[in-house]
Design an enzyme around this catalytic site. Structure first.
Site, PDB file in Angstrom:
ATOM      1  N   ASP B  51       0.841  -1.169   0.000  1.00  0.00           N
ATOM      2  CA  ASP B  51       0.000   0.000   0.000  1.00  0.00           C
ATOM      3  C   ASP B  51       0.886   1.231   0.000  1.00  0.00           C
ATOM      4  OD1 ASP B  51      -2.498   0.946  -0.198  1.00  0.00           O
ATOM      5  OD2 ASP B  51      -3.153   0.320   1.789  1.00  0.00           O
ATOM      6  N   ARG B 280      10.151  -1.015  -2.927  1.00  0.00           N
ATOM      7  CA  ARG B 280       9.468  -1.410  -1.690  1.00  0.00           C
ATOM      8  C   ARG B 280      10.462  -1.798  -0.610  1.00  0.00           C
ATOM      9  NH1 ARG B 280       5.145  -5.901  -2.299  1.00  0.00           N
ATOM     10  NH2 ARG B 280       5.365  -5.592  -0.063  1.00  0.00           N
ATOM     11  N   TYR B 288       4.788  -1.974 -12.231  1.00  0.00           N
ATOM     12  CA  TYR B 288       3.511  -1.961 -12.947  1.00  0.00           C
ATOM     13  C   TYR B 288       3.859  -1.897 -14.425  1.00  0.00           C
ATOM     14  CZ  TYR B 288       1.041  -0.991  -8.615  1.00  0.00           C
ATOM     15  OH  TYR B 288       0.526  -1.069  -7.351  1.00  0.00           O
ATOM     16  N   PRO B 364      -5.545   0.445  -9.557  1.00  0.00           N
ATOM     17  CA  PRO B 364      -4.639   0.084  -8.464  1.00  0.00           C
ATOM     18  C   PRO B 364      -3.638   1.202  -8.300  1.00  0.00           C
ATOM     19  CG  PRO B 364      -4.982  -1.774  -9.887  1.00  0.00           C
ATOM     20  CD  PRO B 364      -5.673  -0.613 -10.535  1.00  0.00           C
TER      21      PRO B 364
END
Lengths: 677, 677
Positions: B51, B280, B288, B364
């Site tokens: 997230d 991350r 993506y 998303p």
């Protein structure tokens, strides 16, 4: 009734689970050393002690990964207010001082209940499966000195007895740092929610009650307090003196019109004695209150059994008048006699060590407001050394530096404490003609000096096999000879390459950016306590061909097949890190990528790809300013330097970027070859 | 086999324990509302979703006490690198932008696994005894509309069924935000150490398997995802559209020579589509990857069953050439079709509410890299309002502002998302003559605008009963009429007294000092989410007699027997806080004490003495600089002002320091009298 015997074998056995024992356990946990830690008390909760956390202690906590927890939970102290009698003898605020000297650390001094601090340690060591065995007491210790120098021997044999719950429950007495036990009339449980696990474990341990076991250990740490059983077994003494100064302590939620009650205050009344105010967490305030006004001439004897919280409060009220102070809620109280003592020896043959109160007691911390937390820092000096020797990475010779480095500090501290106690407990001078009184100017100056002392950041270890500096090792330490023996391996630092760094001191922290993702870090955040030595190459401005070439040269040597990084690095297939090679450049971040650095700074892993964490840059960040690391370290970007850091962040060596040979000699003087080139 | 029936009664029943449901539960926990939260899934672990945490979300987490945990655990993103084809069609870095616009928040955008975020919420709600009941599914809902406006009624009856473990185990499918389910071939457990409690609880819940119970609730929140059962029961629809753009997602540890792999990157290839890089935690990088190059004219249909990680990687390799990228370790992967939909209604009679994906889905998050976390923020707007009504403090009329405030934001977001998706999925223009291509200048400008949007700090709520500003309430919201009805209670703000604050926006944070102990705080740190309204008196320079007099005047009114603070404050003997009165002055800290403020700013407690936490000063700190709060808020120290903050830190009202009457009217327009004067 003793029912059965078992035996065990460990690398390190720690006796005592106070801050010093836990600090040692944290190192052992971080370094993966087989360790047990026992404590005769049945639970960690035994009284309401608060602990001052000096800057350096917070830095150390941070290096173990829990600095932020202490920082959040603690009460931060920002300002010291000095209150003195005016010409009418009425107290008034005469001065304000920053509680922590601005700029000496990225943390500031704060105060926190000792139970919380122990909790952080317990959480940390539990990650590697170490937990404190409570209600366990040593009853016999044998040391086979003939095995002392055999690296892999287990020369110490200790018998442990598992106590019954009744035996392990501490008496609710408040014990002062110098061992004077005074009943605490107001004991209450200050058990935190996260202590339930302890209770469960305690029940489990009770299944072993009244059993005895024999443990064989390579190393033993006695961190078992002022009345240390381990010290007594070794026949070592504490040397020093007590004074006639008696002080009371109240932990209360004050109801008062004194305007500085949430500041640290040193209040000197005209003739009723002194009070130190220490604001704590949860609205509590700790008051250190002088109960006798004994001065240098010596005073009447004092009946200590007469001391009650009411008595202590009445003394505070007299000192703080005309302000009013009282309380409805008292968390804890005690009284103590000021005294300072230090151990003659810190170890036997570098196999059985002493740390914490077992080897060094002084006035309760804030009694003079500053001698905080020295006890844990001592074990911090020892832990990584023992771990490195147990792992076979380092020669046993480095262990001698524990006593040479820490006993010297302890002695300096005590000398200061002695002087300060006299100043704080004495009657203020009425004017310059009042020679028996204490000069308030002298007091302020001592207070300021003590503040630096208390921060822990001023510690400067002397020359030794692991600190390459000028001068005489014995003189700079406690008299022991801890210098490099092999003349062919002796090297010199070039401290002038980093004019604001001092060899033997911890490296100070400023912001620096990760080259690969531009994230700002406090430099110290990258220096975790995990047992690795760090070779930091300050490559300077890579836009300069000369600097780029020097970087390429040192990169090639460090990455070479015969490099010390490889020779002393972990044995093949051992998932350990002995050295961490960091690169910090001073060029523009946006003009550089990690691929401008030799591979040794960004090692490749078949699963994880390149390592993005070891290359840093001294440049502007988007949100947290510019750390000016080169400026703050006094390093010339057109010259650069190499800094070697010990696993405890103290500076071992400073030299030119491309002087590989000195680095190799340095590590060769105490490290053990793991892999043939 | 259903075996028994039980019944229960709660204030609030939350269906769904994703971020939106947990956000609601956090409010209920903070405000002490009797609440249950159920989720049909058997465990919180169901896929590898990460997230993005926007600045405002971190501020909100901080107000619940766990912002620092997210901040430590997350990967921080600092810079966005834009990569575009050069004149030869080869990608190159064309620009760099700060990932978070400097100065908009004291937090910056970062990325964290959703499981960690849920863990913080679970820890927080557990402190008040709330835990998620897993494997529990609603099967029937009845709503007695005739009771809707009766404050204390329980108009909703829901039947819950406790599932067996088999029923409650989620299929390991990766679900995209718009509901397209695609098998995830690489599922792995990402269970963290602290999830063991969940496992234990799950076993306990299973004892109830196959039982049914009936729950009566005052309020229900449907936070049960894109396929919301609650929404379907209410017969509400999502309106919007899907596109033909199909994107793949890979969470991998990349092995690559692409130099910006630890930055957020938007890579537009000449003709192979686009890639967004999101670095991350734990060395992972999320990519993506555009799988179709469909442009505005529409393209061929795509066989989604053909999508595999290998296929997605191959697309990435084409787009990122000439750089190489591959992986050994893949954590998770999925694919989705871009689309945006928003609910027509956010509630039924302000009794049954919808939040999160149940009422609003979009691409998303990082598909366009920014629409992060809107779902939880929505429930943040609702929670305190429901709590305040349930407690009988506020009139039900404030509940209408949930839809008027949040539906408008959702619509704005979707409009932006729509435009941005087109820009990111389109082919870059070769030159200015290439009209079918996307202008990279336009893309960059949209990206920058989106960045502000995504921060969450630009949200500006319209005029309403709880936001006193100029203009038309219906126009500024979603068309509903949410203004104050009673003309005699209508007041005006004087926004010019704080030229850099905006009524309807959250108050930004800067450093400010506590008067009593000189400790610096981020102002927002003092504004915890606990349900209290805050009246902040910016008293200005107390050295000026005029300001000192105004402070005395407002202090007297606020502290008076007939003050709204007393009328709407808690009932006698209720240990609640409805209002917090804060004083912030702009004089010199060292010249001031808390006793210069009226008692309402430092209330006296018989056990705890004076309150030292409510009086602040805008002055220099010892270690953290000067926050310049007055400057940053645009407040004149020789004039001052009063700011009313809602419990969610949004600004309701700005007025003169001494205008007590407007304050009284403001609260009188929606608050319920608790105690007669």
């Amino acid at each position: 009734m003793i029912t059965k015997n078992t035996t065990d074998q460990v690398d390190v056995l720690i006796i005592g689970a106070g801050p010093a024992g836990l600090m040692m356990a944290a190192w052992m946990s971080a370094c993966g050393i087989k360790t047990r830690i026992v404590d005769k008390r049945g639970t960690k909760i035994f009284n309401g002690q608060a602990d001052g956390l000096q800057c350096r202690t917070l830095e150390i906590f941070d290096s173990f990964g829990f600095g932020h927890r202490a920082w959040r939970d603690a009460n931060h102290m920002l300002e010291i207010c000095l209150w003195n009698p005016n010409s009418e003898g009425v107290i008034q605020r005469s001065d304000r001082i920053a509680d922590t000297i601005p700029g000496i650390s990225h943390f500031q001094q704060c105060v926190l209940h000792q139970g919380r601090i122990e909790r952080y340690f317990l959480d940390t060591i539990s990650k590697s499966g170490i937990s404190v065995e409570r209600g366990v007491m040593p009853t016999k210790m044998e040391f086979d000195e003939s095995l002392a120098e055999e690296a892999d021997a287990y020369p110490i044999t200790i018998t442990l007895r598992h106590l019954s719950e009744e035996e392990a429950t501490p008496k609710q007495s408040a014990t002062s740092a110098n061992g004077a036990g005074i009943e605490d009339g107001l004991f209450r449980s200050n058990m935190a929610a996260d202590d339930t696990e302890d209770i469960i474990r305690k029940a489990e341990l009770n299944n072993k009650a009244n059993t005895v076991e024999v443990v064989k250990a390579k190393y033993v740490l006695g961190a078992d307090g002022a009345h240390s059983w381990v010290r007594n077994q070794l026949g070592f003494k504490l040397e020093g003196e007590s004074t006639d100064y008696i002080w009371g302590v109240l932990d209360i939620i004050p109801i008062t019109d004194f305007p500085d009650i949430r500041m640290r205050c040193a209040i000197h009344s005209a003739s009723s004695g002194s009070v130190m105010v220490i604001p704590r967490e949860n609205k509590l305030v700790r008051l250190y209150i002088q109960l006798t006004t004994t001065n240098a001439e010596g005073g009447q004897k004092f009946d200590r059994s007469q001391i009650t919280p009411e008595y202590i409060l009445a003394s505070a009220q007299k000192i703080m008048a005309p302000y009013k102070i009282t309380y409805r809620y008292c968390d804890w109280w005690t009284a103590y006699q000021i005294g300072q003592r230090v151990g003659t020896n810190f170890s036997t043959r570098e196999r059985i060590f002493l740390a914490g109160d077992a080897v060094h007691t002084h006035s309760p911390k804030a009694g003079q407001g500053m001698n905080v937390s020295m006890q844990d820092v001592k074990a911090y000096n020892l832990g990584w050394k023992v771990a490195s020797v147990v792992k076979g990475q380092s020669d046993r010779s480095i262990l001698k530096t524990y006593q040479s480095e820490r006993r010297r500090i302890a002695q300096d501290l005590i000398d200061f404490d002695h002087r300060f106690s006299r100043l704080f407990s004495g009657r203020p001078a009425k004017d310059v003609m009042d020679e028996e009184g204490i000069s308030m100017a002298e007091f302020k100056s001592a207070f300021e000096k003590g503040n630096l002392f208390a921060s822990g950041t001023a510690v400067n270890y002397g020359k030794s096999i692991i600190v390459v500096k000028e001068g005489d090792a014995a003189e700079q330490g406690d008299g022991s000879d801890v210098a490099t023996k092999d003349k062919s391996l002796q090297i010199s630092s070039k401290e002038s390459l980093a004019t604001k760094l001092t060899i033997g001191m911890r490296i100070p922290s400023f912001k620096v950016l990760n080259q690969a993702d531009a994230r700002p870090w406090q430099f110290q955040e990258l220096l975790k306590s995990n047992g690795t030595w760090r070779v930091i190459v300050f490559a300077g401005n890579l836009g300069s061909p000369r600097q780029a070439e020097k970087l390429a040269t040192i990169g090639k040597s460090l990455g070479g097949h015969e490099s010390f990084v490889r020779r002393f690095g972990p044995k093949p297939n051992k998932n350990e890190t002995v050295f961490e090679i960091l690169g910090v450049h001073a060029g523009r971040r946006q003009k550089t990528t990690i691929f401008d650095f030799p591979e040794i700074f960004r090692t490749f892993d078949e699963r994880d790809g390149w390592d993005y964490s070891k290359i840093l840059v001294d440049d502007e960040s988007y949100h947290e300013g510019h750390g000016h690391l080169y400026d703050n370290y006094g390093i010339d970007p057109e010259e650069g330097c190499v800094v070697v850091l010990r696993p405890d962040q103290y500076i071992s060596y400073i030299g030119p970027v491309d002087d590989y040979e000195s680095l190799d000699k340095f590590f060769s003087s105490f490290m053990i070859v793991q892999a043939d080139p």
